[in-house]
Write a protein that holds these residues in place. Structure first.
Motif, PDB file in Angstrom:
ATOM      1  N   THR A   1      33.231  86.723  11.816  1.00 47.93           N
ATOM      2  CA  THR A   1      31.896  86.641  12.422  1.00 47.93           C
ATOM      3  C   THR A   1      31.895  85.704  13.625  1.00 47.93           C
ATOM      4  N   LYS A   2      30.792  85.698  14.350  1.00 54.40           N
ATOM      5  CA  LYS A   2      30.662  84.816  15.508  1.00 54.40           C
ATOM      6  C   LYS A   2      30.755  83.350  15.102  1.00 54.40           C
ATOM      7  N   SER A   3      30.307  83.049  13.885  1.00 47.78           N
ATOM      8  CA  SER A   3      30.353  81.652  13.451  1.00 47.78           C
ATOM      9  C   SER A   3      31.789  81.147  13.367  1.00 47.78           C
ATOM     10  N   HIS A   4      32.716  82.033  12.991  1.00 50.86           N
ATOM     11  CA  HIS A   4      34.119  81.629  13.017  1.00 50.86           C
ATOM     12  C   HIS A   4      34.566  81.342  14.449  1.00 50.86           C
ATOM     13  N   LEU A   5      34.292  82.288  15.332  1.00 47.18           N
ATOM     14  CA  LEU A   5      34.823  82.208  16.684  1.00 47.18           C
ATOM     15  C   LEU A   5      34.175  81.109  17.509  1.00 47.18           C
ATOM     16  N   SER A   6      32.947  80.715  17.174  1.00 44.88           N
ATOM     17  CA  SER A   6      32.267  79.672  17.949  1.00 44.88           C
ATOM     18  C   SER A   6      32.602  78.273  17.457  1.00 44.88           C
ATOM     19  N   GLY A   7      33.372  78.199  16.366  1.00 43.79           N
ATOM     20  CA  GLY A   7      33.628  76.887  15.774  1.00 43.79           C
ATOM     21  C   GLY A   7      34.946  76.257  16.165  1.00 43.79           C
ATOM     22  N   PHE A   8      35.641  76.795  17.167  1.00 40.29           N
ATOM     23  CA  PHE A   8      36.953  76.265  17.549  1.00 40.29           C
ATOM     24  C   PHE A   8      36.843  75.485  18.860  1.00 40.29           C
ATOM     25  N   PRO A   9      37.074  74.172  18.821  1.00 41.66           N
ATOM     26  CA  PRO A   9      36.988  73.380  20.058  1.00 41.66           C
ATOM     27  C   PRO A   9      38.044  73.781  21.085  1.00 41.66           C
ATOM     28  N   THR A  10      39.230  74.175  20.611  1.00 44.92           N
ATOM     29  CA  THR A  10      40.319  74.521  21.517  1.00 44.92           C
ATOM     30  C   THR A  10      41.027  75.776  21.016  1.00 44.92           C
ATOM     31  N   TRP A  11      41.831  76.346  21.893  1.00 45.75           N
ATOM     32  CA  TRP A  11      42.657  77.498  21.521  1.00 45.75           C
ATOM     33  C   TRP A  11      43.589  77.140  20.369  1.00 45.75           C
ATOM     34  N   ASP A  12      44.178  75.953  20.422  1.00 39.34           N
ATOM     35  CA  ASP A  12      45.101  75.534  19.364  1.00 39.34           C
ATOM     36  C   ASP A  12      44.395  75.471  18.013  1.00 39.34           C
ATOM     37  N   ASP A  13      43.130  75.055  18.008  1.00 44.27           N
ATOM     38  CA  ASP A  13      42.374  75.025  16.752  1.00 44.27           C
ATOM     39  C   ASP A  13      42.182  76.434  16.208  1.00 44.27           C
ATOM     40  N   ALA A  14      41.913  77.379  17.094  1.00 43.69           N
ATOM     41  CA  ALA A  14      41.749  78.766  16.658  1.00 43.69           C
ATOM     42  C   ALA A  14      43.047  79.320  16.088  1.00 43.69           C
ATOM     43  N   VAL A  15      44.163  79.047  16.760  1.00 44.62           N
ATOM     44  CA  VAL A  15      45.470  79.507  16.279  1.00 44.62           C
ATOM     45  C   VAL A  15      45.767  78.934  14.901  1.00 44.62           C
ATOM     46  N   ALA A  16      45.538  77.628  14.740  1.00 43.37           N
ATOM     47  CA  ALA A  16      45.812  76.982  13.454  1.00 43.37           C
ATOM     48  C   ALA A  16      44.965  77.594  12.345  1.00 43.37           C
ATOM     49  N   PHE A  17      43.698  77.915  12.651  1.00 45.53           N
ATOM     50  CA  PHE A  17      42.830  78.527  11.645  1.00 45.53           C
ATOM     51  C   PHE A  17      43.383  79.872  11.194  1.00 45.53           C
ATOM     52  N   PHE A  18      43.710  80.745  12.137  1.00 46.65           N
ATOM     53  CA  PHE A  18      44.156  82.086  11.779  1.00 46.65           C
ATOM     54  C   PHE A  18      45.530  82.073  11.109  1.00 46.65           C
TER      55      PHE A  18
END
Length: 243
Positions: free
Chosen positions: A174-191
């Motif tokens: 959902t958008k809530s997942h994608l809007s919650g990453f301060p940086t690209w690295d944070d998004a990568v670590a989450f996934f």
């Protein structure tokens, strides 16, 4: 992903190989894009169909190696490969599956039939089959494929799946997942740590999915055409999955 050579006692590994050679295996079939297809050159049988003490001892040894608790349910499958491969997939595609850990025990040496591991946005890794080699990875967050077996004799392997606790995971990105990453690295670590990577994997790994379907398995042309079309539909949906 972890790889352990000489995983079992050598005599036990040899016993398990003999069990595989004697086992009456069936043509493997699988579902893709709403249809069921045979997988050329792949023959399998569930371990529960075979009353073999060697398999029980091997499961107990593998359970200790992977750190699965005594109450974790296990499934065991024996496999003979005479010329096929496996397209890119996850061993746990989502509920109701509870598979948490996959462990593959190779019982044949070869320079083909490579296990390709695609840990999310990490460099891919290829592992060659070697007698008594155990490869362990997360069932629900490790995309993987197997290249075509091209040796003159069959490849034998046993796969063990160990369940984890019942998943209460979200299965919609959902958008809530994608809007919650301060940086690209944070998004990568989450996934990398989340089963939600499966939602977007067909878009992220589009080339790898198509290559594995086209080159690894030897599918009939009409079967391949259906699979590629189904994959492309899934990839298009994955690319627009946030809401």
């Amino acid at each position: 992903m972890k790889c352990k050579d000489d995983a079992l006692d050598a005599d036990l590994a040899a016993e398990v190989l003999e069990v595989c050679r004697r086992a009456r295996m069936r043509q493997h079939v699988f579902e893709f894009g709403g249809r069921v297809f045979p997988k050329p050159g792949i023959f399998e049988v569930e371990g529960q169909e075979i009353n073999e003490p060697a398999l029980e001892r091997a499961e107990a040894a593998v359970r200790i190696i992977v750190g699965a608790g005594p109450d974790a349910a296990a499934a065991v499958k024996l496999q003979r490969n005479t010329g096929g491969g496996f397209p890119a997939h996850y061993d746990n595609a989502g509920p109701p599956s509870r598979r948490a850990v996959t462990a593959i025990l190779y019982l044949t040496d070869g320079d083909s039939g490579m296990l390709e591991i695609f840990e999310f946005l990490k460099p891919p890794v290829r592992v060659a089959p070697r007698f008594n080699r155990l490869v362990v990875f997360a069932s629900d967050r490790c995309l993987h494929a197997v290249t075509r077996w091209r040796e003159p004799t069959p490849r034998y392997a046993v796969t063990f799946w160990f369940d984890g606790r019942a998943a209460s995971e979200e299965i919609v990105l959902t958008k809530s997942h994608l809007s919650g990453f301060p940086t690209w690295d944070d998004a990568v670590a989450f996934f990398q740590e989340s089963p939600l990577q499966r939602v977007i994997s067909r878009a992220v790994y589009d080339d790898e999915y198509e290559t594995s379907l086209r080159e690894y398995c030897g599918f009939r042309e009409d079967h391949l055409a259906h699979m590629l079309e189904a994959h492309r539909r899934s990839g298009t949906a994955a690319a627009a999955c946030s809401r």
